[in-house]
Enzyme design. Structure first.
Site, PDB file in Angstrom:
ATOM      1  CB  CYS A   1      -0.982  -0.029   1.156  1.00 21.31           C
ATOM      2  SG  CYS A   1      -2.316   1.167   0.978  1.00 21.31           S
TER       3      CYS A   1
ATOM      4  CG  HIS B   1      -2.812  -3.402   3.799  1.00 20.76           C
ATOM      5  ND1 HIS B   1      -1.727  -2.631   4.127  1.00 20.76           N
ATOM      6  CD2 HIS B   1      -3.744  -2.538   3.322  1.00 20.76           C
ATOM      7  CE1 HIS B   1      -1.986  -1.360   3.884  1.00 20.76           C
ATOM      8  NE2 HIS B   1      -3.206  -1.271   3.389  1.00 20.76           N
TER       9      HIS B   1
ATOM     10  CD  GLU C   1       0.317  -5.229   5.750  1.00 21.61           C
ATOM     11  OE1 GLU C   1       0.507  -5.916   4.716  1.00 21.61           O
ATOM     12  OE2 GLU C   1       0.029  -4.015   5.716  1.00 21.61           O
TER      13      GLU C   1
END
Lengths: 195, 302
Positions: free
Chosen positions: A78, A171, A173
């Protein structure tokens, strides 16, 4: 292998946690001396304008820019994708990106927060669908030769790779799925073996 | 709670994108601004977001009267002026103000005790919205009631508009201590704890296992200096809201940039010392102990 996460602002903790599960040593990086110790770097999600300013103010911009140009493996999600783009659209006039991938990225291209979304996407190099979370996400409008597009959403490029640099508009993560981080760790290990 | 069903069509407004948005603000400073010029100063200084409102809390306090959602023209002017996320405040319980803010495209709604409450029994049902909400809390029970109603981010209340950090300190310590206490209770004791906290048992149980809130925790209320911001971070805040502290000070641009740096390097006194020099006058503070009860904002919310 030590992988640093740029820790000036953003979802640093999530990247550190994902990397720690990929059998590498994960460390936050806020100072030039901390950058010297790492074999690869992750630029997290966050605000690219804030990161850009703090990178310059704390004298990390030039050393990080130089190391990426010299081949330091890097992964950005991002805001991290924006930081790794050679050219940024809809940024601030004084916003500086580190570069690393020959591409043009448009900030907040998918819209504002009410447009943020989740979707399953295909990612080349990763088996099976990836559940991708897009938050005020950018997209890639142009890629140069030597850039491999590895993921798209509705015809918009959202994941790319050039040599040792990987970038996603979403994302990985945030989902607990480690496959994208493992892909990056494999890239960094291959570089270390060659290097 | 964050596990949404897997589909191939894009899904907006999920708990994960709402809470995830706040994750991206971590380590950052969100600044109150009343016009586009201030918003640009905040963005230049490195703010991760701005809070658009008509009057900063110090002025609301000074001027009194009913304080409401800002004029959509003013909020839109700020949205058009900056590239960072824009938040705006709705009154506690005023779900139509929140609908309006969602319609004009704000990135986060603050259901805020700084404005005059519109409902003395109920907060907004925040699950019903695509836009995410941040809410204030003075303790863990209050934080969990807001999360149960759909808040995707929590901030300490502090005592807004005073330039006095003492209440934010109290709330941050209280929330963190309440969380620590849950982690040492056994399963039987958690039922009584949930009752005592006036919070849903499932959330109490989740926190006893994880030792943290399921959403991002920021601090707010009375932060006026780089050292204030750094202290809140050391007390466990994941980021900082600064209200009146910046634009009620002598040199807003310089102070704003200093608070951003002190937040990132909150554990490095050398950096905090460096950025604290020559900032000009801080906002004039109010001694919270002398505030009559009816002028306290932190007691609003139920």
């Amino acid at each position: 292998m030590i992988i640093g996460v740029l820790a000036l602002q953003g979802d640093v903790r999530e990247h550190l946690a994902a990397l720690a599960e990929c059998d590498v040593i994960a460390r936050p990086v806020r100072r030039p001396a901390e950058l010297d110790d790492v074999d690869a770097i992750v630029i997290p999600g966050g605000e690219s304008t804030t990161m850009s300013k703090l990178l310059v103010d704390f004298e990390l911009f030039e050393p990080l820019h130089k190391r990426i140009a010299e081949g330091l493996p890097a992964f950005g999600s991002c805001a991290g994708m924006i930081m790794l783009a050679d050219e940024v659209l809809d940024g601030r006039p004084d916003q500086r990106s580190l570069g690393g991938i020959d591409m043009t990225v448009r900030r907040n291209a998918f819209g504002r927060q009410v447009d943020s979304f989740e979707k399953e996407i295909e990612l080349s190099g990763v088996d099976g669908p990836v559940h991708a979370v897009f938050i005020r996400a950018p997209w890639v409008e142009r890629v140069g030769e030597g850039v491999t597009v590895i993921g798209e959403v509705d015809g918009r490029i959202v994941a790319v790779r050039q040599r040792n640099v990987l970038a996603t508009a979403f994302h990985p993560e945030l989902t607990g799925d480690l496959r994208v981080h493992r892909l990056f760790v494999d890239m960094a290990r291959a570089q270390q073996t060659e290097g | 709670m964050s596990t949404e069903p897997v589909t191939s069509a894009p899904v907006t407004g999920t708990a994960r994108v709402k809470r995830g948005m706040a994750e991206m603000l971590k380590g950052g400073v969100i600044m109150d601004v009343v016009n586009a010029d201030q918003a640009k100063i905040a963005e230049d200084a490195g703010a991760v977001a701005v809070m658009a409102l008509e009057r900063v809390p110090a002025d609301i306090r000074a001027e009194g009267g009913v304080s409401r959602m800002s004029d959509p023209d003013m909020v839109e002017g700020i949205i058009n002026a900056v590239s960072i996320p824009v938040m705006a405040k709705a009154r506690i319980g005023h779900f139509v103000e929140a609908q309006v803010l969602q319609a004009i495209g704000v990135d986060y709604v603050d259901e805020s005790e700084v404005l005059t409450p519109a409902d003395e029994a109920n907060h907004i049902d925040k699950w019903a919205f695509t836009v995410p909400f941040v809410c204030g809390a003075t303790n863990l029970g209050e934080a969990l009631r807001r999360i149960a109603e759909g808040a995707a981010m929590i901030r300490s209340k502090g005592e807004a508009g005073t330039g006095n950090v003492v209440e934010a300190t109290r709330h941050m310590r209280q929330i963190r201590a309440d969380i620590r206490r849950l982690t040492i209770l056994d399963d039987t004791e958690l039922f009584a704890a949930a009752k005592e906290l006036r919070a849903p048992f499932e959330l109490v149980k989740e926190i006893s296992e994880t030792g943290k809130l399921p959403v991002v925790l920021f601090t707010a209320g009375g932060i006026a200096t780089p050292a204030d911001a750094a202290m809140m971070m050391q007390l466990g805040a994941e980021g900082v809201f600064v209200g009146s502290g910046i634009f009620k000070s002598g040199d807003p641009a310089k102070r704003a940039a200093a608070i951003v740096k002190a937040t990132t390097f909150h554990d490095d006194p050398d950096v905090i010392a460096k950025v604290s020099r020559g900032l000009g006058e801080a906002m004039v503070g109010i001694n919270v102990a002398t505030l009559p009860d009816e002028q306290r904002l932190a007691t609003r919310g139920w």
